[in-house]
Motif scaffolding. Structure first.
Motif, mmCIF file in Angstrom:
data_model
loop_
_atom_site.group_PDB
_atom_site.id
_atom_site.type_symbol
_atom_site.label_atom_id
_atom_site.label_comp_id
_atom_site.label_asym_id
_atom_site.label_seq_id
_atom_site.Cartn_x
_atom_site.Cartn_y
_atom_site.Cartn_z
ATOM 1 N N ALA A 18 1.019 -1.056 -0.120
ATOM 2 C CA ALA A 18 0.182 -0.340 -0.086
ATOM 3 C C ALA A 18 1.239 0.967 0.147
ATOM 4 O O ALA A 18 0.338 2.317 -0.449
ATOM 5 C CB ALA A 18 -1.492 -0.065 1.070
ATOM 6 N N TYR A 19 2.393 0.804 0.711
ATOM 7 C CA TYR A 19 2.937 2.773 1.000
ATOM 8 C C TYR A 19 3.456 2.629 -0.656
ATOM 9 O O TYR A 19 3.416 3.967 -1.241
ATOM 10 C CB TYR A 19 3.739 2.055 1.772
ATOM 11 C CG TYR A 19 5.474 3.127 1.422
ATOM 12 C CD1 TYR A 19 4.500 4.664 2.188
ATOM 13 C CD2 TYR A 19 5.401 3.427 1.648
ATOM 14 C CE1 TYR A 19 5.762 5.924 2.740
ATOM 15 C CE2 TYR A 19 7.037 3.888 1.572
ATOM 16 C CZ TYR A 19 6.809 5.607 2.214
ATOM 17 O OH TYR A 19 7.493 6.476 2.320
ATOM 18 N N SER A 22 0.624 3.932 -2.855
ATOM 19 C CA SER A 22 -0.053 5.412 -3.164
ATOM 20 C C SER A 22 1.392 6.220 -3.412
ATOM 21 O O SER A 22 0.860 7.304 -3.867
ATOM 22 C CB SER A 22 -0.754 5.593 -1.352
ATOM 23 O OG SER A 22 0.560 5.146 -0.334
ATOM 24 N N ASN A 23 2.553 5.829 -2.876
ATOM 25 C CA ASN A 23 3.641 6.671 -3.396
ATOM 26 C C ASN A 23 3.722 6.916 -4.844
ATOM 27 O O ASN A 23 3.874 7.706 -5.213
ATOM 28 C CB ASN A 23 4.833 6.361 -3.107
ATOM 29 C CG ASN A 23 4.755 7.038 -1.759
ATOM 30 O OD1 ASN A 23 4.454 8.063 -1.001
ATOM 31 N ND2 ASN A 23 5.498 6.415 -0.641
ATOM 32 N N ASN A 25 1.420 6.665 -6.906
ATOM 33 C CA ASN A 25 0.058 7.307 -7.911
ATOM 34 C C ASN A 25 0.141 8.320 -7.156
ATOM 35 O O ASN A 25 -0.922 9.303 -7.412
ATOM 36 C CB ASN A 25 -1.221 6.060 -7.649
ATOM 37 C CG ASN A 25 -1.067 5.392 -8.129
ATOM 38 O OD1 ASN A 25 -0.753 4.822 -9.328
ATOM 39 N ND2 ASN A 25 -1.529 4.168 -7.679
ATOM 40 N N GLN A 26 1.171 8.988 -6.342
ATOM 41 C CA GLN A 26 1.170 10.789 -5.234
ATOM 42 C C GLN A 26 -0.624 9.846 -5.129
ATOM 43 O O GLN A 26 -0.723 11.574 -5.388
ATOM 44 C CB GLN A 26 1.385 11.637 -6.358
ATOM 45 C CG GLN A 26 2.588 11.211 -6.607
ATOM 46 C CD GLN A 26 2.815 12.123 -8.557
ATOM 47 O OE1 GLN A 26 2.478 12.745 -8.334
ATOM 48 N NE2 GLN A 26 4.242 12.766 -8.902
ATOM 49 N N VAL A 27 -1.158 9.281 -4.264
ATOM 50 C CA VAL A 27 -2.383 9.385 -3.375
ATOM 51 C C VAL A 27 -2.005 9.066 -2.048
ATOM 52 O O VAL A 27 -1.102 9.433 -1.385
ATOM 53 C CB VAL A 27 -3.528 8.582 -3.866
ATOM 54 C CG1 VAL A 27 -4.076 9.270 -5.084
ATOM 55 C CG2 VAL A 27 -2.594 6.913 -3.458
ATOM 56 N N ASP A 28 -2.813 10.141 -0.927
ATOM 57 C CA ASP A 28 -2.743 9.898 0.373
ATOM 58 C C ASP A 28 -2.555 7.951 0.813
ATOM 59 O O ASP A 28 -3.550 6.983 0.286
ATOM 60 C CB ASP A 28 -3.693 10.291 1.205
ATOM 61 C CG ASP A 28 -3.761 12.144 0.818
ATOM 62 O OD1 ASP A 28 -2.693 12.017 0.781
ATOM 63 O OD2 ASP A 28 -4.667 12.345 1.092
ATOM 64 N N PHE A 29 -1.866 7.760 1.607
ATOM 65 C CA PHE A 29 -1.628 6.700 2.471
ATOM 66 C C PHE A 29 -3.386 6.604 2.734
ATOM 67 O O PHE A 29 -3.715 7.218 4.099
ATOM 68 C CB PHE A 29 -0.225 6.804 3.275
ATOM 69 C CG PHE A 29 -0.248 4.861 3.720
ATOM 70 C CD1 PHE A 29 -0.049 3.833 2.751
ATOM 71 C CD2 PHE A 29 -0.129 4.845 5.381
ATOM 72 C CE1 PHE A 29 0.269 2.697 3.411
ATOM 73 C CE2 PHE A 29 -0.131 3.697 5.614
ATOM 74 C CZ PHE A 29 -0.164 2.410 5.422
ATOM 75 N N SER A 30 -3.814 4.941 2.739
ATOM 76 C CA SER A 30 -4.962 4.615 3.829
ATOM 77 C C SER A 30 -4.125 3.645 4.688
ATOM 78 O O SER A 30 -4.131 2.258 4.306
ATOM 79 C CB SER A 30 -6.112 4.330 2.673
ATOM 80 O OG SER A 30 -6.726 4.083 3.503
ATOM 81 N N GLN A 33 -6.807 0.396 3.731
ATOM 82 C CA GLN A 33 -6.573 -0.235 2.166
ATOM 83 C C GLN A 33 -5.868 -1.343 2.766
ATOM 84 O O GLN A 33 -5.615 -2.834 3.017
ATOM 85 C CB GLN A 33 -5.689 0.640 1.402
ATOM 86 C CG GLN A 33 -5.467 -0.510 0.346
ATOM 87 C CD GLN A 33 -4.242 0.391 -1.107
ATOM 88 O OE1 GLN A 33 -4.440 1.755 -0.733
ATOM 89 N NE2 GLN A 33 -4.592 0.349 -2.399
#
Length: 58
Positions: A18-19, A22-23, A25-30, A33
């Motif tokens: 997930a980390y 998310s990095n 895709n440059q989105v916030d870590f959830s 998820q």
């Protein structure tokens, strides 16, 4: 104890996956998820170990 290790390793692999995704895709870590992937990985590994893979006698 075997199931506890499965949950621990599933959490670590889920967290790492997930980390990284998310990095990339440059989105916030959830964290939600991570928890969902941990549950899916844990169930898959337990089912694979108990039902799917059987040792054959040589």
């Amino acid at each position: 104890m075997r199931i506890l290790y499965t949950i621990l390793w599933s959490f670590l692999f889920s967290f790492m996956t997930a980390y990284v995704i998310s990095n990339m895709n440059q989105v916030d870590f959830s964290m939600l998820q991570v928890i969902l992937m941990t549950a899916i990985f844990t169930v898959a590994v337990i089912l694979l170990g108990e039902v799917g893979l059987k040792e054959e006698d040589a």
